[in-house]
Design an enzyme around this catalytic site. Structure first.
Site, PDB file in Angstrom:
ATOM      1  N   GLU A 111       8.523  11.911   0.118  1.00 26.37           N
ATOM      2  CA  GLU A 111       9.910  12.060   1.121  1.00 26.37           C
ATOM      3  C   GLU A 111       9.432  13.470   2.020  1.00 26.37           C
ATOM      4  OE1 GLU A 111      12.294  10.290   2.269  1.00 26.37           O
ATOM      5  OE2 GLU A 111      12.562  12.088   3.613  1.00 26.37           O
ATOM      6  N   SER A 112       9.305  13.186   3.120  1.00 25.53           N
ATOM      7  CA  SER A 112       8.713  14.388   3.927  1.00 25.53           C
ATOM      8  C   SER A 112       9.993  15.368   3.931  1.00 25.53           C
ATOM      9  CB  SER A 112       8.301  14.081   5.404  1.00 25.53           C
ATOM     10  OG  SER A 112       9.352  13.394   5.965  1.00 25.53           O
TER      11      SER A 112
ATOM     12  N   CYS B  62       1.343   8.519   4.502  1.00 22.82           N
ATOM     13  CA  CYS B  62       2.719   8.187   4.905  1.00 22.82           C
ATOM     14  C   CYS B  62       3.688   9.446   5.137  1.00 22.82           C
ATOM     15  CB  CYS B  62       3.339   7.376   3.625  1.00 22.82           C
ATOM     16  SG  CYS B  62       5.169   6.489   4.063  1.00 22.82           S
TER      17      CYS B  62
ATOM     18  N   ARG C 195       9.529   8.630  11.957  1.00 23.52           N
ATOM     19  CA  ARG C 195      10.092   8.467  10.622  1.00 23.52           C
ATOM     20  C   ARG C 195      10.671   6.995  10.561  1.00 23.52           C
ATOM     21  NH1 ARG C 195      14.010  11.205   8.144  1.00 23.52           N
ATOM     22  NH2 ARG C 195      13.452  10.768   6.143  1.00 23.52           N
TER      23      ARG C 195
ATOM     24  N   ILE D 160       5.540   1.795   2.774  1.00 23.57           N
ATOM     25  CA  ILE D 160       7.060   1.707   2.116  1.00 23.57           C
ATOM     26  C   ILE D 160       7.666   2.698   3.058  1.00 23.57           C
ATOM     27  CG2 ILE D 160       8.063   2.695  -0.007  1.00 23.57           C
ATOM     28  CD1 ILE D 160       6.216   0.880  -1.021  1.00 23.57           C
ATOM     29  N   ARG D 161       8.763   2.343   3.613  1.00 18.40           N
ATOM     30  CA  ARG D 161       9.525   3.210   4.692  1.00 18.40           C
ATOM     31  C   ARG D 161       8.434   4.311   5.300  1.00 18.40           C
ATOM     32  NH1 ARG D 161      15.456   4.502   1.822  1.00 18.40           N
ATOM     33  NH2 ARG D 161      15.902   2.412   1.572  1.00 18.40           N
TER      34      ARG D 161
ATOM     35  N   HIS E 190      -0.653   3.445   2.017  1.00 19.15           N
ATOM     36  CA  HIS E 190      -0.929   4.108   0.772  1.00 19.15           C
ATOM     37  C   HIS E 190      -2.074   3.484   0.293  1.00 19.15           C
ATOM     38  CE1 HIS E 190       3.280   6.462   0.645  1.00 19.15           C
ATOM     39  NE2 HIS E 190       3.540   5.073   1.117  1.00 19.15           N
TER      40      HIS E 190
ATOM     41  N   GLU F 139      -3.845   4.927  -1.783  1.00 17.33           N
ATOM     42  CA  GLU F 139      -4.080   5.311  -3.312  1.00 17.33           C
ATOM     43  C   GLU F 139      -3.473   4.433  -4.436  1.00 17.33           C
ATOM     44  OE1 GLU F 139      -2.049   6.521  -0.941  1.00 17.33           O
ATOM     45  OE2 GLU F 139       0.125   6.955  -1.523  1.00 17.33           O
TER      46      GLU F 139
HETATM   47  N1  GLN Z   1      10.098   7.485   4.629  1.00 17.85           N
HETATM   48  C1  GLN Z   1       9.558   8.866   3.990  1.00 17.85           C
HETATM   49  C2  GLN Z   1       9.387  10.196   4.774  1.00 17.85           C
HETATM   50  O1  GLN Z   1      10.218  10.350   5.767  1.00 17.85           O
HETATM   51  C3  GLN Z   1       8.095   8.600   3.866  1.00 17.85           C
HETATM   52  C4  GLN Z   1       7.911   7.424   3.071  1.00 17.85           C
HETATM   53  C5  GLN Z   1       6.721   7.367   1.975  1.00 17.85           C
HETATM   54  O2  GLN Z   1       5.882   8.259   1.932  1.00 17.85           O
HETATM   55  N2  GLN Z   1       6.409   6.101   1.664  1.00 17.85           N
HETATM   56  O3  GLN Z   1       8.999  11.001   4.422  1.00 17.85           O
END
Ligand code: GLN
Length: 263
Positions: free
Chosen positions: A112-113, A143, A172, A201-202, A242, A244
């Site tokens: 989560e940034s 991500c 984002r 993922i998001r 991802h 990884e």
């Molecule tokens: N939505 C996340 C963000 O804003 C990123 C999600 C992720 O790293 N899978 O940082």
């Protein structure tokens, strides 16, 4: 490593703070979890140059096994450590400026940034990270890591800062709520003919790139087709997805090569 899509998403979503499968909701980790330096039961590698505090860096172009750090304030740190080791690097975690000094390259993981941004500043890493990136440290962001490496951000939190380096604008959570998580095969010329299974993922996408940026991959199907999801600018590499978590280490191998070249 879970192989099913649901398990994989569940384990991933635990560090972005949401549950992918109802049954996994109870296992969600906190967003500010700090991963152990090495996976349980694993010993720190003993090879020369593998230590976190090894004095001096290896010489670019000469390094047989580069030391690559994974920024370890939040996110899927262990998955990147494993993928880097599988790709032939000595992987170490980085949460102090002295640890940053000892690496030849850096991975900024998914997570989560907004949280990562806060913790990087709290750990007095923001300025040292920016300084090393400006000095040409090879870095790979997946991500949330892509967001951290972007010069410009759309739909960020108020006051959210990035480290920058990549001349890109990221949006984002760009894919929207309905499709916040999906997988797709991407064809990436630099990685050979076999498609890459991309897990989103998001995820952010890249809305605009500067002239020095190479676009490595775009979404190939669906409403987001054409959106940029992997880029490289010299020694900086970033993916919206991802690698990884898939067991396909080609992106990490590419990054290890970039670090070895001292690009
Ligand atoms: N939505 C996340 C963000 O804003 C990123 C999600 C992720 O790293 N899978 O940082």
């Amino acid at each position: 490593m879970p192989t099913g899509a649901c398990e994989r998403r569940a384990s991933l979503k635990s560090w972005v703070g949401v549950a992918a499968c109802p049954v996994m909701a109870a296992f969600s980790r906190t967003n500010v979890a700090v991963a152990p330096a090495f996976p349980k039961g694993r010993r720190r590698p003993a090879e020369p140059g593998a230590g976190v505090h090894s004095p001096g860096r290896s010489i670019p172009g000469v390094t047989a096994q580069p030391t690559i750090g994974v920024l370890a304030v939040q996110g899927d740190v262990r998955e990147h450590v494993r993928a880097l080791e599988a790709a032939g690097a000595a992987a170490v975690t980085v949460r102090r400026p002295a640890e940053l000094e000892a690496v030849d390259g850096l991975v900024i993981p998914g997570g989560e940034s907004t949280t990562m941004d806060k913790l990087v500043r709290l750990f007095d890493l923001h300025a040292p990270l920016k300084a090393r990136l400006e000095a040409g440290l090879p870095a790979y962001g997946s991500c949330a890591g892509m967001i951290m490496l972007a010069d410009r951000i759309l739909d960020g939190h108020r006051d959210q800062q990035t480290l920058g380096g990549l001349d890109i604008t990221v949006r984002r959570n760009a894919f929207g709520r309905q499709v916040d998580s999906f997988e797709e095969d991407l064809h990436i010329r630099e990685l050979g003919p076999q498609p890459v299974r991309a897990v989103f993922i998001r995820a952010p996408w890249v809305e605009q790139v500067g002239e020095a940026v190479d676009v490595l991959a775009r979404v190939e199907t669906g409403p987001a087709a054409g959106r940029i999801v992997a880029v490289r600018q010299g020694p900086l590499l970033a993916t919206s997805f991802h690698p990884e978590v898939t067991g396909d280490h080609r992106f990490h191998q590419l990054f290890v090569e970039i670090v070895k070249e001292g690009a």
